[in-house]
Design an enzyme around this catalytic site. Sequence first.
Site: not given
Length: 227
Positions: A88-90
């Site tokens: 995930p792109c967090i």
Amino acid sequence: MYSRAYILLQREFQELKKNNYEGITGFPVSEDMMQWEVDIEGLQNTVWHGSFFQLRINFTSEYNFVPPVVKFRTIPFHPNVDPHTGRPCIDFLDNTHKWNRTYTLSSILLTLQVMLSNPVLENPVNLEAAHILIKDETLYRQIILRLFHQPLQSKDDSSESPKEPDKFNRSIKSVSFNDYYKTWSGIATSKATEYYRTPLLEDPDFTGEYYKWKKNELRRPKEWGLK
């Protein structure tokens, strides 16, 4: 003698079980507490509700000075999830400088659950999902419904068994880009249906400290170089 990370994760495991967040279960699958299996369901009143996603979280002995490595084993068709790695792109997971030691396992999982229905459309890692969402939000919703609202099976058929297998009795399926394309092509002329957005979580502490996703304008393709 137990490590600092082990003691912290034991405490956070108890916190997770005590709070019993709806749609979230997780537990360690290694004796040293460094590897976890997680099951997340999308929030109610969203297109993701009823879809279940398995994740694997790997901690290190340096936790909580550094963030863990999080990967979806069931990869959602989502602008902020890498379709190949499941990462995930967090920001606070990707950048140690943005990581805060006040973040916990629970806050990570709640952020992931909220992320599903509140995509950030700046710098997406799944350009196809972002492009469809920008052009036709209803079509994007229909793709999600077709792909994930059905019995699924995990892409990672590892022989490793969790300590509490009864909590992971759902079968999970990963969906390839070919499947995405076929589904998209098949429903491109389907009748439009209403798309429901998720309200932001009302907890001010979560909003202030952990929930850093903000809704962005959906029609900004020039920023990504999308055609």
